[in-house]
Design a protein around this motif. Structure first.
Motif, short mmCIF file in Angstrom:
data_model
loop_
_atom_site.label_atom_id
_atom_site.label_comp_id
_atom_site.label_asym_id
_atom_site.label_seq_id
_atom_site.Cartn_x
_atom_site.Cartn_y
_atom_site.Cartn_z
N PRO A 66 1.45 -15.19 47.21
CA PRO A 66 1.91 -13.88 47.69
C PRO A 66 0.53 -13.13 48.23
CG PRO A 66 0.79 -14.55 45.06
CD PRO A 66 1.03 -15.73 46.15
N GLN A 67 0.00 -14.20 49.33
CA GLN A 67 -0.83 -14.32 49.91
C GLN A 67 0.45 -14.22 51.51
OE1 GLN A 67 -3.87 -16.94 51.33
NE2 GLN A 67 -3.99 -17.14 49.32
N LEU A 68 1.15 -14.50 51.52
CA LEU A 68 2.22 -13.63 52.49
C LEU A 68 3.10 -12.64 52.17
CD1 LEU A 68 4.43 -17.53 52.61
CD2 LEU A 68 1.66 -16.71 53.80
N GLY A 69 2.83 -11.75 51.09
CA GLY A 69 3.26 -11.18 51.18
C GLY A 69 4.71 -11.08 51.57
N LEU A 70 5.73 -11.51 51.51
CA LEU A 70 7.38 -12.06 51.15
C LEU A 70 8.24 -11.61 50.73
CD1 LEU A 70 7.68 -14.85 53.50
CD2 LEU A 70 6.83 -13.18 54.04
N ALA A 71 9.46 -10.40 50.75
CA ALA A 71 10.15 -10.40 49.41
C ALA A 71 10.64 -11.82 48.94
CB ALA A 71 11.13 -9.65 49.82
N ARG A 72 10.21 -11.45 47.55
CA ARG A 72 10.80 -12.92 47.19
C ARG A 72 12.41 -13.64 47.60
NH1 ARG A 72 10.34 -12.86 41.13
NH2 ARG A 72 10.23 -10.67 41.55
N GLU A 73 13.63 -12.55 47.72
CA GLU A 73 14.39 -13.55 47.15
C GLU A 73 14.85 -13.55 49.06
OE1 GLU A 73 14.09 -8.33 47.87
OE2 GLU A 73 13.60 -10.41 46.54
N ASN A 74 13.47 -13.88 49.62
CA ASN A 74 14.10 -13.97 51.13
C ASN A 74 13.32 -15.54 51.22
OD1 ASN A 74 14.04 -11.16 51.69
ND2 ASN A 74 15.48 -12.17 53.39
N ILE A 75 12.61 -16.16 50.65
CA ILE A 75 12.33 -17.41 50.28
C ILE A 75 12.90 -18.21 49.90
CG2 ILE A 75 9.65 -18.76 49.20
CD1 ILE A 75 8.26 -15.92 48.66
N VAL A 76 13.31 -19.00 50.21
CA VAL A 76 14.12 -20.53 48.88
C VAL A 76 13.16 -21.81 49.37
CG1 VAL A 76 15.02 -20.62 51.37
CG2 VAL A 76 15.96 -21.79 49.54
N PHE A 77 13.76 -22.39 48.25
CA PHE A 77 12.58 -23.57 48.12
C PHE A 77 13.85 -25.02 48.02
CE2 PHE A 77 8.67 -21.92 47.64
CZ PHE A 77 7.83 -22.24 48.23
N VAL A 78 13.64 -26.24 49.12
CA VAL A 78 14.77 -26.89 48.81
C VAL A 78 14.24 -28.07 48.99
CG1 VAL A 78 16.79 -28.37 50.07
CG2 VAL A 78 16.46 -25.62 50.75
N SER A 79 14.91 -29.14 47.68
CA SER A 79 13.90 -30.21 47.18
C SER A 79 15.32 -31.73 47.47
CB SER A 79 13.45 -30.23 46.04
OG SER A 79 14.49 -30.03 44.32
N GLY A 80 15.03 -32.75 47.60
CA GLY A 80 15.90 -33.97 47.24
C GLY A 80 16.30 -34.29 45.98
N ILE A 81 15.68 -35.39 45.29
CA ILE A 81 15.09 -36.30 44.29
C ILE A 81 13.76 -37.00 44.45
CG2 ILE A 81 16.16 -38.44 42.79
CD1 ILE A 81 18.42 -36.13 43.51
N GLY A 82 13.30 -36.89 43.29
CA GLY A 82 12.06 -37.63 42.60
C GLY A 82 11.54 -36.17 41.89
N CYS A 83 10.17 -36.71 41.07
CA CYS A 83 9.52 -36.06 40.62
C CYS A 83 9.01 -34.60 41.23
CB CYS A 83 7.65 -36.86 40.22
SG CYS A 83 8.43 -38.18 39.54
N SER A 84 8.22 -34.94 42.23
CA SER A 84 8.03 -33.55 42.96
C SER A 84 9.66 -32.76 43.31
CB SER A 84 7.98 -33.61 45.00
OG SER A 84 8.76 -34.29 45.49
N SER A 85 10.95 -33.24 43.33
CA SER A 85 11.76 -32.40 43.65
C SER A 85 12.55 -31.51 42.60
CB SER A 85 13.26 -33.10 43.86
OG SER A 85 12.70 -33.95 44.83
N ARG A 86 11.89 -31.31 41.41
CA ARG A 86 11.82 -30.35 40.46
C ARG A 86 10.97 -28.92 41.12
NH1 ARG A 86 9.80 -34.26 34.96
NH2 ARG A 86 12.04 -35.53 35.47
#
Length: 363
Positions: A66-86
């Protein structure tokens, strides 16, 4: 080796990048609607083992976005495989749960084709440094405009406790019953060896320090590498406890741009030059002018590398904070410039392109 002091409290998350017009968020649409952490919270049940460090990292990221003030539809998270990747399931942004070790490749495609996105990669020490090692170093080398969060618990958690590329020598696991004989990666040194333009580290339980480096990474234009040390209570419990308990201050070397590198329970320790490298010394035993003043913005890569080498696998010392934050051309900007140039030129003759400059007649 540098010791330059830059103007003001430049560690305040990407100030230099904004002043130079080089912020990683320069082309990302913003929102005027106030945001709260709950706006980035999905309806999915968060499923990690009780006590997992991923919980506090998720909470910190939700509080930072929220501190970044960005439109949520313009943020993307990409993960691989592993516990963190959820992670993508638990953030109300766009997300991609990709394949083992390849998250940086998908993120590269997004960064090149969509400059209006803030692209984040979430990965683990096994996902990023084993099968994904080449993808990680080339994303850093190319300086693709993405943020790479590497959760390091020094173990393979999802596949039930095998040693990882960051496990210490002698680590007894299911795959190393007699103790690992592998020398582990110093992940910060690895990133700097790939000439990463932004390198930082934080401890999962240090909410203030983690927020500080996450904000700085968000504003950086280029490949921002953030290692987050975190606990796996099931298969590697207490792996970073020495950095949390009493006396941890004498182990944690937290650096901030423009400030002398001093640490310890009573700031009794400091970092000074030693030949071509750095060493830890007692402040009472050195002249104040000998204490290194941290310069995250210097092009002196050797300085940043020497700082990374103060960290060791036994956690005698661990450097945290933003170690390097320099600006150099990004791969995605260069690729888009070439496409624009090609479009601006006269249309090519397709048949001529297929024939090439030389032809032969075979009789």
């Amino acid at each position: 080796m540098t010791g330059t002091i830059h103007n003001g409290a430049a560690h305040e998350s990407g100030i230099a990048g904004r002043e130079l017009g080089l912020s990683g968020l320069a082309h990302v649409p913003r929102t005027d609607v106030p945001q709260k952490p709950k706006d980035f919270t999905t309806d999915q049940e968060v499923r990690w083992c009780p006590g997992c460090g991923d919980y506090v990292i998720l909470a910190t990221v939700r509080s930072m976005l929220p501190q970044l003030g960005l439109a949520r539809e313009n943020i993307v998270f990409v993960s691989g495989i592993g516990c963190s990747s959820r992670f993508p399931y638990y953030l109300d942004t766009y997300g991609v749960h990709s394949i083992h070790g390849r998250a940086p490749t998908l993120a590269t495609g997004l960064a090149v084709t969509r400059p209006d996105l803030s692209v984040w990669v979430v990965t683990g020490d096994g996902d990023a440094l084993s099968i994904g090692g080449n993808h990680l170093i080339h994303a850093l080398r190319r300086n693709v405009n993405m943020r790479i969060l590497l959760f390091n618990n020094r173990i393979y958690g999802l596949t039930k406790g095998q040693y990882s590329p960051t496990s210490e020598v002698g680590k007894v696991t299911k795959s190393t019953p007699m103790g690992s004989v592998d020398a582990p990666f110093n992940t910060m040194s690895l990133a700097l060896g790939a000439d990463a333009s932004f390198v930082a580290r934080a401890l999962d339980s240090d909410r203030e320090g983690l927020t500080e480096v996450l904000r700085a990474a968000a504003h950086h234009r280029g490949a921002a590498f953030v290692e987050i040390l975190q606990d796996c209570p099931i298969f590697n419990d207490g792996s970073f406890d020495v950095l949390r308990k009493d006396g941890a201050g004498s182990r944690m070397i937290h650096v901030r741009h423009g400030e002398p590198i001093v640490f310890g329970t009573d700031d009794e320790l400091c970092v000074v030059r030693k030949g071509f490298g750095l060493r830890v010394a007692q402040r009472t035993e050195v002249d104040p002018d000998e204490i290194v003043v941290h310069d995250a913005y210097t092009d002196d890569l050797e300085y940043a590398y020497a700082l990374s080498r103060l960290s060791d696998q036994n956690l005698r010392y661990t450097v945290t904070g933003v170690v390097r934050a320099v600006h150099r051309p990004t791969y995605d900007d260069g690729a888009r410039d070439q496409v624009a140039q090609a479009k601006s030129e006269a249309p090519a003759d397709l048949q001529q392109l297929l024939d090439g400059p030389h032809t032969w007649t075979v009789t």
